[in-house]
Design a protein around this motif. Structure first.
Motif, PDB file in Angstrom:
ATOM      1  N   THR B  90       0.840  -1.201   0.000  1.00  7.97           N
ATOM      2  CA  THR B  90       0.000   0.000   0.000  1.00  7.97           C
ATOM      3  C   THR B  90       0.873   1.249   0.000  1.00  7.97           C
ATOM      4  N   LEU B  91       2.015   1.194   0.694  1.00  5.56           N
ATOM      5  CA  LEU B  91       2.913   2.350   0.715  1.00  5.56           C
ATOM      6  C   LEU B  91       3.431   2.654  -0.691  1.00  5.56           C
ATOM      7  N   GLY B  94       0.723   4.123  -2.770  1.00  5.96           N
ATOM      8  CA  GLY B  94       0.508   5.529  -2.404  1.00  5.96           C
ATOM      9  C   GLY B  94       1.597   6.430  -2.954  1.00  5.96           C
ATOM     10  N   ILE B  97       1.163   7.215  -6.598  1.00  5.46           N
ATOM     11  CA  ILE B  97       0.150   8.255  -6.811  1.00  5.46           C
ATOM     12  C   ILE B  97       0.716   9.629  -6.455  1.00  5.46           C
ATOM     13  N   VAL B  98       1.394   9.738  -5.295  1.00  2.00           N
ATOM     14  CA  VAL B  98       1.942  11.030  -4.866  1.00  2.00           C
ATOM     15  C   VAL B  98       2.939  11.555  -5.898  1.00  2.00           C
TER      16      VAL B  98
END
Lengths: 219, 116
Positions: B90-91, B94, B97-98
């Motif tokens: 998940t990191l 994320g 996306i960032v």
């Protein structure tokens, strides 16, 4: 009216705590452990979405930071001594929240609450420094959120981080009260782990605020 | 009762791996010292004007990313996770996306004729 509501809520909480104790004594401890670690993972997913929130604010700031509209620029505005102090304060509080988790793993409730209190005090000094900085910028430099696109993006980004820290402080005080009442149970243990993750996360966000906003601003 | 969950956690921890998912004082201390060093390096380099321009940007970003990794490993114990490594997955998701949001915004706005 209110006392009966509180009384009922408390009874439910006590039942929940007794339930956990009973089950772990009975040997089906894993089921509860899974449930608590699932909640911790859910919080981790929240942190990732919070990363995306800060990502959009950073993107906005980076794009708008040159648009000062004739107002003060980053280099004129930022006073590094206060920023450096708050950076080290937050860094230390990230460390002390880790020490709180270590005390918890040793079963030391007093140490746990003590380190959480130290962390909260450091967080409070960080927020005090930030508010002082904002007040100085608005009053002495006439740099408000409406002065320029640069300042709108600045106050939104740094202010959102500050709000997260303030929320964490309220949460930490509430958790210290719970710990004083119930001690270290499976539920409070998970809560301490989660708030510690949250606090480390806020420190990580601050590293990037410090680097991208302040250091690149005065470079 | 307060002892019960803690007791069984401790026993489990010592059973197969002594510091799995908990961290030790030593690892927190190392993480803290590394973070301090990684904060002082950019401060000295930039405020004493030891590096300038692109080199300064590289120093700032590299030390920030290193400090991010230090916090992930020494404070958040990401490397002590059991398989399957959902936290790590998940990191990474994320972060993709960032980085897309940040790099994409910078790219499109520097090539946007209307904004200039």
């Amino acid at each position: 009216m209110e006392t009966t509501f509180l009384g009922r809520k408390r009874k439910r909480l006590e039942a929940a705590h007794a339930d956990i104790g009973g089950h772990s004594a009975g040997g089906s401890h894993d089921e509860h452990h899974d449930h608590e670690s699932l909640k911790t993972f859910g919080f981790w997913i929240f942190l990732i979405t919070d990363c995306i929130l800060f990502g959009t604010l950073f993107a906005t700031y980076i794009v708008l930071r040159g648009n000062t509209n004739g107002g003060p620029t980053a280099e004129e505005l930022f006073q590094m001594p206060g920023v450096i102090a708050s950076t080290f304060i937050l860094l230390t509080s990230s460390f002390t929240s880790g020490l709180a988790v270590l005390s918890m793993n040793r079963g030391n409730v007093k140490g746990l609450i003590g380190w959480l209190a130290v962390t909260a005090l450091l967080g409070a000094s960080f927020i005090t420094l930030e508010i002082t900085e904002f007040v100085h910028m608005v009053q002495a430099e006439n740099a408000t959120i409406g002065t320029s696109a640069f300042l709108s993006a600045f106050y939104t980004l740094v202010g959102t981080h500050g709000l997260h820290v303030s929320l964490g402080l309220v949460w930490m005080v509430a958790l210290m009260i719970q710990l004083a009442r119930h001690g270290i149970t499976a539920v409070t243990k998970r809560k301490v782990n989660v708030i510690s993750l949250y606090w480390h996360f806020l420190d990580v966000v601050w590293i990037f605020v410090f680097t991208i906003v302040y250091m690149m601003g005065v470079m | 009762m307060a002892q019960q969950p803690n007791g069984s956690h401790g026993a489990g921890g010592h059973g197969h791996s002594s510091h799995k998912g908990h961290g030790s004082f030593k690892s927190y201390l190392i993480g803290f010292l590394l973070s301090i060093v990684l904060t002082i390096i950019p401060l000295v380099a930039i405020l004493k004007d030891l590096v300038e321009g692109t080199a300064a940007l590289v120093v700032l970003l590299v030390t920030a990313v290193l400090q991010f990794i230090v916090q992930l490993l020494f404070f958040m114990h990401l490397n002590e996770e059991d398989k399957p490594r959902y936290n790590l997955m998940t990191l990474i998701f994320g972060l993709v996306i960032v980085l897309t949001i940040v790099a994409g915004s910078i790219w499109i706005m520097t090539n946007n004729a209307v904004a200039h």
